[in-house]
Design an enzyme around this catalytic site. Structure first.
Site, PDB file in Angstrom:
ATOM      1  N   TYR A  37      -2.880  -0.588  10.927  1.00  0.00           N
ATOM      2  CA  TYR A  37      -2.515  -2.265   9.135  1.00  0.00           C
ATOM      3  C   TYR A  37      -1.811  -1.748   8.549  1.00  0.00           C
ATOM      4  O   TYR A  37      -1.562  -2.771   7.970  1.00  0.00           O
ATOM      5  CB  TYR A  37      -4.111  -1.957   9.074  1.00  0.00           C
ATOM      6  CG  TYR A  37      -4.152  -1.410   7.502  1.00  0.00           C
ATOM      7  CD1 TYR A  37      -4.089  -2.555   6.960  1.00  0.00           C
ATOM      8  CD2 TYR A  37      -4.072  -0.389   6.561  1.00  0.00           C
ATOM      9  CE1 TYR A  37      -3.811  -3.371   5.883  1.00  0.00           C
ATOM     10  CE2 TYR A  37      -4.160  -0.606   5.086  1.00  0.00           C
ATOM     11  CZ  TYR A  37      -3.298  -1.978   4.520  1.00  0.00           C
ATOM     12  OH  TYR A  37      -3.827  -1.770   3.048  1.00  0.00           O
ATOM     13  N   HIS A  38      -1.221  -0.003   8.009  1.00  0.00           N
ATOM     14  CA  HIS A  38      -0.465  -0.189   7.347  1.00  0.00           C
ATOM     15  C   HIS A  38       0.993  -0.899   7.511  1.00  0.00           C
ATOM     16  O   HIS A  38       1.449  -0.969   6.702  1.00  0.00           O
ATOM     17  CB  HIS A  38      -0.294   1.517   6.745  1.00  0.00           C
ATOM     18  CG  HIS A  38      -1.679   1.889   6.454  1.00  0.00           C
ATOM     19  ND1 HIS A  38      -3.013   2.974   6.985  1.00  0.00           N
ATOM     20  CD2 HIS A  38      -1.717   2.235   5.361  1.00  0.00           C
ATOM     21  CE1 HIS A  38      -3.357   2.558   5.822  1.00  0.00           C
ATOM     22  NE2 HIS A  38      -2.817   2.760   4.433  1.00  0.00           N
ATOM     23  N   SER A  52      -1.287   4.124  10.688  1.00  0.00           N
ATOM     24  CA  SER A  52      -2.115   2.743  11.106  1.00  0.00           C
ATOM     25  C   SER A  52      -1.507   0.944  11.601  1.00  0.00           C
ATOM     26  O   SER A  52      -0.004   1.114  11.112  1.00  0.00           O
ATOM     27  CB  SER A  52      -3.135   2.726  10.482  1.00  0.00           C
ATOM     28  OG  SER A  52      -2.526   1.384   9.138  1.00  0.00           O
ATOM     29  N   THR A  59       0.790  -0.896   0.224  1.00  0.00           N
ATOM     30  CA  THR A  59       0.256  -0.729  -0.133  1.00  0.00           C
ATOM     31  C   THR A  59       0.610   0.992  -0.390  1.00  0.00           C
ATOM     32  O   THR A  59       1.828   1.199   0.658  1.00  0.00           O
ATOM     33  CB  THR A  59      -1.238  -0.235   1.034  1.00  0.00           C
ATOM     34  OG1 THR A  59      -1.496   1.261   1.011  1.00  0.00           O
ATOM     35  CG2 THR A  59      -0.020  -0.456   2.403  1.00  0.00           C
ATOM     36  N   LYS A 111       1.361  -3.842   6.079  1.00  0.00           N
ATOM     37  CA  LYS A 111       2.383  -3.706   5.367  1.00  0.00           C
ATOM     38  C   LYS A 111       3.867  -3.595   4.924  1.00  0.00           C
ATOM     39  O   LYS A 111       4.468  -4.321   4.710  1.00  0.00           O
ATOM     40  CB  LYS A 111       1.508  -3.108   4.394  1.00  0.00           C
ATOM     41  CG  LYS A 111      -0.145  -3.106   4.458  1.00  0.00           C
ATOM     42  CD  LYS A 111      -0.434  -4.373   3.074  1.00  0.00           C
ATOM     43  CE  LYS A 111      -1.792  -4.893   2.912  1.00  0.00           C
ATOM     44  NZ  LYS A 111      -2.357  -5.435   2.174  1.00  0.00           N
TER      45      LYS A 111
HETATM   46  P1  NAD Z   1     -11.304  -7.006   1.159  1.00  0.00           P
HETATM   47  O1  NAD Z   1     -10.869  -7.239   2.462  1.00  0.00           O
HETATM   48  O2  NAD Z   1     -12.398  -6.881   0.739  1.00  0.00           O
HETATM   49  O3  NAD Z   1     -10.946  -8.472   0.481  1.00  0.00           O
HETATM   50  C1  NAD Z   1      -9.526  -9.531   1.417  1.00  0.00           C
HETATM   51  C2  NAD Z   1     -10.474 -10.757   0.637  1.00  0.00           C
HETATM   52  O4  NAD Z   1      -8.821 -11.248   2.028  1.00  0.00           O
HETATM   53  C3  NAD Z   1     -11.414 -11.063   1.923  1.00  0.00           C
HETATM   54  O5  NAD Z   1     -12.200 -11.845   1.224  1.00  0.00           O
HETATM   55  C4  NAD Z   1     -10.856 -11.717   2.898  1.00  0.00           C
HETATM   56  O6  NAD Z   1     -12.071 -13.003   3.338  1.00  0.00           O
HETATM   57  C5  NAD Z   1     -10.211 -12.512   2.464  1.00  0.00           C
HETATM   58  N1  NAD Z   1      -9.053 -12.990   4.118  1.00  0.00           N
HETATM   59  C6  NAD Z   1      -8.621 -12.061   4.323  1.00  0.00           C
HETATM   60  N2  NAD Z   1      -7.219 -12.685   5.584  1.00  0.00           N
HETATM   61  C7  NAD Z   1      -7.137 -13.657   4.871  1.00  0.00           C
HETATM   62  C8  NAD Z   1      -6.815 -15.097   6.216  1.00  0.00           C
HETATM   63  N3  NAD Z   1      -6.038 -15.127   7.166  1.00  0.00           N
HETATM   64  N4  NAD Z   1      -6.951 -15.966   4.647  1.00  0.00           N
HETATM   65  C9  NAD Z   1      -7.729 -15.875   3.715  1.00  0.00           C
HETATM   66  N5  NAD Z   1      -8.636 -14.792   3.362  1.00  0.00           N
HETATM   67  C10 NAD Z   1      -7.722 -14.045   3.955  1.00  0.00           C
HETATM   68  O7  NAD Z   1      -9.743  -5.740   0.326  1.00  0.00           O
HETATM   69  P2  NAD Z   1      -9.429  -5.511  -0.429  1.00  0.00           P
HETATM   70  O8  NAD Z   1     -10.048  -4.328  -0.458  1.00  0.00           O
HETATM   71  O9  NAD Z   1     -10.038  -6.303  -1.634  1.00  0.00           O
HETATM   72  O10 NAD Z   1      -8.057  -5.925  -0.602  1.00  0.00           O
HETATM   73  C11 NAD Z   1      -7.315  -6.567  -0.810  1.00  0.00           C
HETATM   74  C12 NAD Z   1      -5.911  -6.471  -0.963  1.00  0.00           C
HETATM   75  O11 NAD Z   1      -5.165  -5.431  -1.530  1.00  0.00           O
HETATM   76  C13 NAD Z   1      -4.996  -6.033   0.681  1.00  0.00           C
HETATM   77  O12 NAD Z   1      -3.730  -6.390   1.226  1.00  0.00           O
HETATM   78  C14 NAD Z   1      -5.863  -4.589   0.614  1.00  0.00           C
HETATM   79  O13 NAD Z   1      -4.900  -4.388   1.654  1.00  0.00           O
HETATM   80  C15 NAD Z   1      -5.188  -4.101  -0.584  1.00  0.00           C
HETATM   81  N6  NAD Z   1      -5.125  -3.281  -0.507  1.00  0.00           N
HETATM   82  C16 NAD Z   1      -6.812  -2.362  -0.452  1.00  0.00           C
HETATM   83  C17 NAD Z   1      -6.851  -0.977  -1.379  1.00  0.00           C
HETATM   84  C18 NAD Z   1      -8.246  -0.341  -1.792  1.00  0.00           C
HETATM   85  O14 NAD Z   1      -8.407   0.196  -1.427  1.00  0.00           O
HETATM   86  N7  NAD Z   1      -9.402  -1.343  -0.998  1.00  0.00           N
HETATM   87  C19 NAD Z   1      -6.078   0.333  -1.906  1.00  0.00           C
HETATM   88  C20 NAD Z   1      -4.571  -0.577  -1.630  1.00  0.00           C
HETATM   89  C21 NAD Z   1      -4.384  -2.350  -1.278  1.00  0.00           C
HETATM   90  N1  USQ Z   2     -10.198  10.397   4.623  1.00  0.00           N
HETATM   91  C1  USQ Z   2     -11.016  11.491   5.038  1.00  0.00           C
HETATM   92  N2  USQ Z   2     -12.405  11.006   4.797  1.00  0.00           N
HETATM   93  C2  USQ Z   2     -13.640   9.820   4.909  1.00  0.00           C
HETATM   94  C3  USQ Z   2     -12.697   8.492   4.690  1.00  0.00           C
HETATM   95  C4  USQ Z   2     -11.131   9.186   4.527  1.00  0.00           C
HETATM   96  O1  USQ Z   2     -11.042  12.701   4.832  1.00  0.00           O
HETATM   97  O2  USQ Z   2     -14.496   9.391   5.011  1.00  0.00           O
HETATM   98  C5  USQ Z   2      -9.380  10.699   4.024  1.00  0.00           C
HETATM   99  C6  USQ Z   2      -8.425   9.905   5.492  1.00  0.00           C
HETATM  100  O3  USQ Z   2      -8.440  10.933   6.399  1.00  0.00           O
HETATM  101  C7  USQ Z   2      -7.292   9.480   4.702  1.00  0.00           C
HETATM  102  C8  USQ Z   2      -7.876   9.284   3.684  1.00  0.00           C
HETATM  103  O4  USQ Z   2      -8.909   9.842   3.195  1.00  0.00           O
HETATM  104  O5  USQ Z   2      -6.376  10.984   4.632  1.00  0.00           O
HETATM  105  C9  USQ Z   2      -7.898   7.974   2.422  1.00  0.00           C
HETATM  106  O6  USQ Z   2      -8.266   7.533   3.591  1.00  0.00           O
HETATM  107  P1  USQ Z   2      -9.646   5.484   3.540  1.00  0.00           P
HETATM  108  O7  USQ Z   2      -9.543   5.288   4.207  1.00  0.00           O
HETATM  109  O8  USQ Z   2      -9.721   5.804   2.037  1.00  0.00           O
HETATM  110  O9  USQ Z   2      -7.540   5.399   2.904  1.00  0.00           O
HETATM  111  P2  USQ Z   2      -7.185   4.427   4.226  1.00  0.00           P
HETATM  112  O10 USQ Z   2      -7.181   4.303   5.759  1.00  0.00           O
HETATM  113  O11 USQ Z   2      -5.008   4.653   3.715  1.00  0.00           O
HETATM  114  O12 USQ Z   2      -6.783   3.027   3.770  1.00  0.00           O
HETATM  115  C10 USQ Z   2      -7.503   2.064   2.270  1.00  0.00           C
HETATM  116  C11 USQ Z   2      -7.931   0.847   2.128  1.00  0.00           C
HETATM  117  C12 USQ Z   2      -6.379   0.443   2.898  1.00  0.00           C
HETATM  118  C13 USQ Z   2      -5.187   0.880   1.416  1.00  0.00           C
HETATM  119  C14 USQ Z   2      -4.833   2.558   1.651  1.00  0.00           C
HETATM  120  C15 USQ Z   2      -3.973   2.673  -0.079  1.00  0.00           C
HETATM  121  O13 USQ Z   2      -8.770   0.844   3.185  1.00  0.00           O
HETATM  122  O14 USQ Z   2      -6.764  -1.313   2.461  1.00  0.00           O
HETATM  123  O15 USQ Z   2      -3.916  -0.423   1.917  1.00  0.00           O
HETATM  124  O16 USQ Z   2      -6.710   2.793   0.863  1.00  0.00           O
HETATM  125  S1  USQ Z   2      -3.693   3.772   0.441  1.00  0.00           S
HETATM  126  O17 USQ Z   2      -4.037   5.074   1.492  1.00  0.00           O
HETATM  127  O18 USQ Z   2      -2.340   4.197  -0.259  1.00  0.00           O
HETATM  128  O19 USQ Z   2      -2.210   3.830   1.948  1.00  0.00           O
END
Ligand code: NAD
Ligand code: USQ
Length: 387
Positions: A181-182, A179, A144, A185
């Site tokens: 979470y981040h 966070s 990410t 990664k």
């Molecule tokens: P999501 O939660 O919709 O999908 C993740 C899937 O993985 C789910 O179906 C969940 O059940 C499965 N999973 C989680 N832990 C598991 C485990 N231990 N064993 C088997 N399955 C498991 O998330 P998403 O939005 O599709 O994101 C997918 C990936 O992309 C994540 O790694 C996330 O960090 C990354 N990512 C997402 C975004 C975004 O904006 N959605 C942005 C950047 C990176």
């Molecule tokens: N934000 C607002 N208003 C909202 C929601 C969010 O201002 O209602 C702001 C947050 O404070 C943040 C930004 O928007 O500054 C992004 O927030 P987000 O919830 O869209 O994104 P983030 O928490 O960073 O996480 C999401 C995905 C995660 C992925 C990440 C990519 O949930 O899985 O890794 O985006 S990145 O942000 O590039 O790390």
């Protein structure tokens, strides 16, 4: 290619599995439905109804004649994962299977521990499974952009050339994420780089920005192929939330001043980036990093694009930021790797009109407005410490 998509039931994993299957790959999906469980825990649901995985794969087979094999289980279970990798024998493994919400990881100790245990241990088990079954397997891992934080220098693609006291070296780009979470990664990236350097594995770490959008050419073929669309304050990402708020006539919730800048990417570009990365694998021993975004924008600018594009009045509210993050900072990201492989980006304003507003309009009755308001506070641990 034989491609195993870990997390293939999720928001991005499912459309990626379809995109790769459509491109002619033999696709397998691994998922333990953890994400569907979070919906129950949080008392929310995807805006767009989603079918169970077996229905999804049956419909895909009926529509295209292509089969997708499924394996239900947990990456944290090392024996299960090793067995799947042995049986499926993939050329490529695309790893989406993690707890991916920053607010969820910041709820309390238990959620932080769950996030890092699920993500870091799952990825470590995967590295061992690849090393044991076939070190030639190319790992495409979803990282990410938030791993980097917001440094006061350009964000390079994973690596940084430095000169220190007259000597030069190439080091992993310093990380300062926002966070637990981040941070998970970041830990994954270090473990993967180690496995490439020491065991000779090959991996591509895709540092992806915030994804928006809900439709891809494959999911549009049948409503039962739809992917999930989250809007609540814990799992909903910023642009998807702003679109829903605009359609419902709710104010767009810009956190703080809205000066925080993020990389963003359309879901259609996400699935294409994965295909491009999978088809041109990293070398043996290489830890390759691509920054996966197509535009950079401040949250305030995102709100403005949504407001300007929506065919109706839109209010924008600056609400107190529940997170601890810089909202006035330098942000310049290098992203040349994926465009050099041929990525043709979609633009936010086009997708809003052609896809996002209509999708949300169709399902607006399913929105729980209370779930739109942020509840998780980053500063909570600090105030608890102070008593
Ligand atoms: P999501 O939660 O919709 O999908 C993740 C899937 O993985 C789910 O179906 C969940 O059940 C499965 N999973 C989680 N832990 C598991 C485990 N231990 N064993 C088997 N399955 C498991 O998330 P998403 O939005 O599709 O994101 C997918 C990936 O992309 C994540 O790694 C996330 O960090 C990354 N990512 C997402 C975004 C975004 O904006 N959605 C942005 C950047 C990176
Ligand atoms: N934000 C607002 N208003 C909202 C929601 C969010 O201002 O209602 C702001 C947050 O404070 C943040 C930004 O928007 O500054 C992004 O927030 P987000 O919830 O869209 O994104 P983030 O928490 O960073 O996480 C999401 C995905 C995660 C992925 C990440 C990519 O949930 O899985 O890794 O985006 S990145 O942000 O590039 O790390």
């Amino acid at each position: 290619m034989r491609v195993l998509v870990l997390g293939g039931d999720g928001y991005l994993g499912w459309p990626t599995a379809l995109h790769l299957s459509d491109a002619g790959d033999q696709v397998g999906i691994v998922d333990n439905f953890l994400r569907r469980g979070y919906d129950e825990e949080m008392g929310v649901q995807s805006l767009v109804p989603i079918e169970p995985l077996e229905v999804r794969t049956d419909v895909w087979h009926a529509v295209t004649g292509r089969r997708i094999e499924t394996f239900v289980g947990d990456l944290v279970d090392a024996e299960f994962l090793l067995d799947v990798v042995r049986r499926f024998r993939p050329d490529t493994i695309v790893h989406f299977a993690e707890q991916r919400s920053a607010p969820y990881s910041m709820i309390d100790r238990a959620h932080a521990v769950h996030t890092q245990h699920n993500n870091v241990v799952g990825t470590l088990n995967l590295l061992y499974a690849i090393a044991e079954v076939d070190p030639q397997i190319h790992l495409v891992k979803l990282g990410t952009m938030g791993e980097y934080g917001t440094p006061n220098i350009d964000i390079e693609e994973g690596w940084l050339d430095i000169e220190h006291k007259g000597r030069r070296d190439r080091v992993l780009f310093p990380k300062r994420p926002g966070s637990f979470y981040h941070l998970s990664k970041v830990h994954d990236s270090h473990n993967i780089e180690f496995a490439c350097r020491v065991w000779g594995l090959r991996a591509t770490d895709l540092n992806q920005g915030v994804v928006y959008g809900q439709q891809t050419p494959q999911t549009e073929r049948d409503p039962r192929l739809a992917t999930r669309f989250d809007y609540d304050a814990v799992f909903g990402t910023v642009l998807n939330r702003f679109v829903i708020q605009a359609v419902l006539g709710e104010p767009l919730t810009v956190y703080g001043s809205g000066g925080q800048t993020r990389g963003i990417i359309d879901i259609q570009d996400t699935v294409e980036c994965i295909r491009l990365a999978a088809e041109t694998p990293a070398e043996r021993g290489e830890f390759r990093v691509f920054n996966q975004l197509t535009e950079s924008m401040s949250v305030e600018e995102m709100a403005k694009v949504v407001a300007d594009t929506f065919p109706g009045p839109v209010e924008v509210h600056n609400v107190e930021n529940p997170r601890v993050e810089a909202d006035s900072h330098y942000y310049n990201v290098v992203f040349t790797g994926l465009p050099s492989l041929g990525l043709q980006p979609h633009l936010l304003s086009d997708t809003l009109i052609s896809s996002l507003f209509p999708v949300v309009e169709r399902h607006r009755d399913r929105v729980d407005r209370a779930a739109l308001l942020p509840t998780v506070q980053w500063r909570r641990a600090e105030s608890a410490l102070r008593g």
